[in-house]
Design a protein around this motif. Structure first.
Motif, PDB file in Angstrom:
ATOM      1  N   PRO A  26       0.806  -1.233   0.000  1.00 51.90           N
ATOM      2  CA  PRO A  26       0.000   0.000   0.000  1.00 51.90           C
ATOM      3  C   PRO A  26       0.832   1.273   0.000  1.00 51.90           C
ATOM      4  CG  PRO A  26      -0.893  -1.604   1.549  1.00 51.90           C
ATOM      5  CD  PRO A  26       0.421  -2.150   1.075  1.00 51.90           C
ATOM      6  N   TRP A  27       1.965   1.285   0.748  1.00 53.63           N
ATOM      7  CA  TRP A  27       2.768   2.502   0.807  1.00 53.63           C
ATOM      8  C   TRP A  27       3.392   2.827  -0.541  1.00 53.63           C
ATOM      9  CZ3 TRP A  27       7.700   1.352  -0.570  1.00 53.63           C
ATOM     10  CH2 TRP A  27       8.162   0.047  -0.335  1.00 53.63           C
ATOM     11  N   TYR A 298     -10.535   2.555  13.330  1.00 53.79           N
ATOM     12  CA  TYR A 298      -9.861   3.469  12.400  1.00 53.79           C
ATOM     13  C   TYR A 298      -9.165   4.584  13.178  1.00 53.79           C
ATOM     14  CZ  TYR A 298     -12.886   1.158   9.000  1.00 53.79           C
ATOM     15  OH  TYR A 298     -13.527   0.211   8.235  1.00 53.79           O
ATOM     16  N   ASP A 299      -8.073   5.101  12.599  1.00 49.75           N
ATOM     17  CA  ASP A 299      -7.370   6.212  13.238  1.00 49.75           C
ATOM     18  C   ASP A 299      -7.936   7.547  12.749  1.00 49.75           C
ATOM     19  OD1 ASP A 299      -6.320   6.685  10.705  1.00 49.75           O
ATOM     20  OD2 ASP A 299      -4.362   5.836  11.165  1.00 49.75           O
ATOM     21  N   ASP A 301      -6.885   9.582  10.599  1.00 48.80           N
ATOM     22  CA  ASP A 301      -6.809   9.755   9.142  1.00 48.80           C
ATOM     23  C   ASP A 301      -7.710   8.772   8.408  1.00 48.80           C
ATOM     24  OD1 ASP A 301      -4.900  11.816   9.352  1.00 48.80           O
ATOM     25  OD2 ASP A 301      -3.290  10.341   9.573  1.00 48.80           O
ATOM     26  N   ASP A 302      -8.550   8.086   9.177  1.00 47.44           N
ATOM     27  CA  ASP A 302      -9.501   7.119   8.647  1.00 47.44           C
ATOM     28  C   ASP A 302      -8.822   5.886   8.054  1.00 47.44           C
ATOM     29  OD1 ASP A 302     -12.250   6.897   8.840  1.00 47.44           O
ATOM     30  OD2 ASP A 302     -12.535   7.190   6.682  1.00 47.44           O
ATOM     31  N   ASN A 303      -7.612   5.608   8.521  1.00 53.56           N
ATOM     32  CA  ASN A 303      -6.927   4.380   8.120  1.00 53.56           C
ATOM     33  C   ASN A 303      -7.311   3.264   9.096  1.00 53.56           C
ATOM     34  OD1 ASN A 303      -5.366   5.593   5.984  1.00 53.56           O
ATOM     35  ND2 ASN A 303      -4.089   6.518   7.568  1.00 53.56           N
TER      36      ASN A 303
END
Length: 530
Positions: A26-27, A298-299, A301-303
């Motif tokens: 993903p990164w 979720y964090d 940042d909505d991750n």
């Protein structure tokens, strides 16, 4: 995965292999716009699983990412831990990872590269759902010597030559050890949680019981009938929302419940928040919902900071009676071994439940807090009790600590708590021990204690010279409970541990049951429109 043809010398052995797969991380996708050459970034993986027959069992030997292909509900839980509880040397433990079986769900992980004695870890193993235990083996009388250390969980990891026939014989010995050898002293609780197969009738009935306790009263809750007399009579000891131990609480901005195309955020991370979200989903809430409704965190940042896990994995539940207990933690059912429960109850029977030595008044429904009760109770006791709740007494190091909530003229240090689950009791038990330690070992604290008490009531001069002799845990209940046998299992093992510590200071632990009136639910006043 493709099946591999084994060597003819390995009868009954099968193996499955998946050649390397490639995936863009993903990164790399996120940064490829800034650094075009990241299009070449790939993660590669291989998977190999060998199924090795040992007597009437099969062991899955995994390489690479092979373990991720297994259906873990089909795996016998705690196999590695049960062997470790019998053969890990208590003096050379290297890794210990566990989760507390209570509403707090505290997870701890301890590592000692060179190994350490269990007694030096200062870890109360009782009441812990042990996830991993690693260390050197006690090989005295063991049929294999070449394996010196293991890492144990549901699985068991050890270094060995790639001789599958030899591995077969080692695993056969491990099975025999579990069947015939006693558990090492100090590791009894590791072996006391007996995993239940998800397909068993007992687990199915317990799922029904959990669903009825969790969903009843919510819109679209299914009717829960036919639990069977054995399960309908079980008491609920613990039902709390509890995040899985691989979820970082400090990184959670929201938790969302999902069912197919529906979703609902939890306003609060507790049981009320979960029930409100389940009601908002507007889906049928039956036994299957324990698995089909999933939660994810979720964090900011909505991750995602967790995978989508069934709602059952976010619940800790305990049901049973005085003789048997069933516990759900991290989505799995366990039965607390009958012999362990029997021994625990026998140990707790040594703690005297006070009925006639003194009397505390019934807790009125108008008092919502223990402070309110403690302010009021001394006036009902005819001068036999004074209040020390919220009275901080200074110790030598400058800390200020309450000695107790109520002090009885006969020397009882009374610690009061309305019962609301195992988490509150843990604090109560610890509070009493700290007080005793200071009264026994801190001259400054003891002198300040005497002065404080005599300023409140000079007639307690003889009492302060005797303290500490007796600690009383006074628990307030709104329904009939048998102390201490009807407490949650974690509270029972915790109480046994703290009682043992108090006796080490020459103090007698006791219990007292306060009858608490049920709070009256008042209807909101009606407002007429003009």
């Amino acid at each position: 995965m493709s099946r591999l043809a084994p060597n003819p010398d390995l009868p009954g052995v099968t193996a499955y292999f998946h050649a390397k797969s490639e995936k863009v991380p993903p990164w790399a996708k996120a940064l490829q716009r800034l650094f075009p050459e990241l299009e070449n970034a790939l993660n590669t993986s291989n998977r190999l699983v060998i199924f090795l027959p040992v007597r009437d069992r099969y062991f899955a030997i995994c390489f690479g990412y092979g373990s991720s292909t297994l259906e873990w509900s089909a795996i016998e839980a705690n196999f590695g831990l049960r062997f470790a509880a019998r053969r890990v040397n208590p003096g050379s433990v290297r890794t210990y990872r566990s989760r507390r079986i209570d509403a707090a769900g505290r997870t701890q992980s301890i590592q000692m590269p060179l190994g350490s004695d269990i007694k030096d870890l200062d870890v109360p193993f009782d009441g812990e759902f042990v996830r991993q235990l690693a260390g050197e083996l006690d090989t005295i009388g063991l049929e294999f010597k070449e394996i010196s250390a293991i890492v144990a969980s549901d699985a068991v990891m050890f270094k060995a030559e790639t001789d599958l026939l030899k591995v077969q014989s080692v695993l056969d010995v491990m099975l025999r050890e579990i069947e015939t050898q006693p558990v090492k002293e100090g590791l009894e609780f590791v072996d006391s949680l007996e995993p239940l197969k998800a397909s068993s009738e007992t687990a199915k009935h317990l799922d029904q019981l959990l669903a009825s306790k969790l969903f009843t009263g919510l819109p679209m809750a299914a009717p829960f009938d036919g639990l069977g007399s054995e399960f309908e009579g079980l008491n609920e000891y613990l039902l709390e929302f509890c995040t899985p131990d691989d979820v970082d609480l400090s990184n959670i901005a929201r938790v969302t419940a999902y069912k197919k195309d529906r979703s609902e955020d939890l306003v609060t991370l507790d049981l009320d928040g979960l029930r409100a979200a389940l009601a908002g989903l507007k889906v049928r809430l039956g036994v299957r919902a324990l698995q089909e409704v999933r939660l994810a965190a979720y964090d900011e940042d909505d991750n995602p900071v967790s995978s989508h896990m069934p709602v059952r994995n976010w619940i800790v539940f305990e049901a049973g009676d005085k003789d048997k207990r069933y516990i759900l933690t991290l989505g799995r059912w366990f039965a607390l071994a009958a012999n362990y429960t029997k021994q625990l109850n026998e140990d707790l029977s040594r703690i005297h439940v006070i009925e006639e030595e003194f009397s505390l008044p019934t807790w009125p429904s108008r008092f919502n807090s223990e402070t309110s009760y403690n302010d009021w109770a001394p006036g009902e006791c005819g001068g036999s009790v004074i209040k020390l709740d919220t009275v901080d007494i200074r110790a030598e190091d400058g800390d200020e600590v309450e000695a107790c909530d109520l002090l009885h003229r006969d020397g009882y240090l009374i610690h009061v708590k309305p019962y609301s689950g195992s988490q509150t009791l843990s604090h109560l038990f610890a509070q009493a021990l700290v007080s005793v330690q200071l009264l026994r070992g801190d001259d400054t604290y003891r002198e300040n204690f005497k002065r404080t008490v005599l300023e409140i009531d000079p007639s307690f001069a003889e009492t302060v010279e005797r303290v500490p002799e007796v600690v009383t845990y006074a628990l307030a209940f709104t329904r009939d409970r048998d102390l201490p046998l009807d407490l949650p299992s974690f509270s029972k093992v915790n109480l046994r541990d703290f009682a043992k510590r108090l006796r080490g200071y020459g103090v007698r632990p006791t219990l007292y049951r306060i009858l608490r009136e049920r709070p009256i639910k008042r209807k909101a006043p009606e407002v007429a429109d003009n």
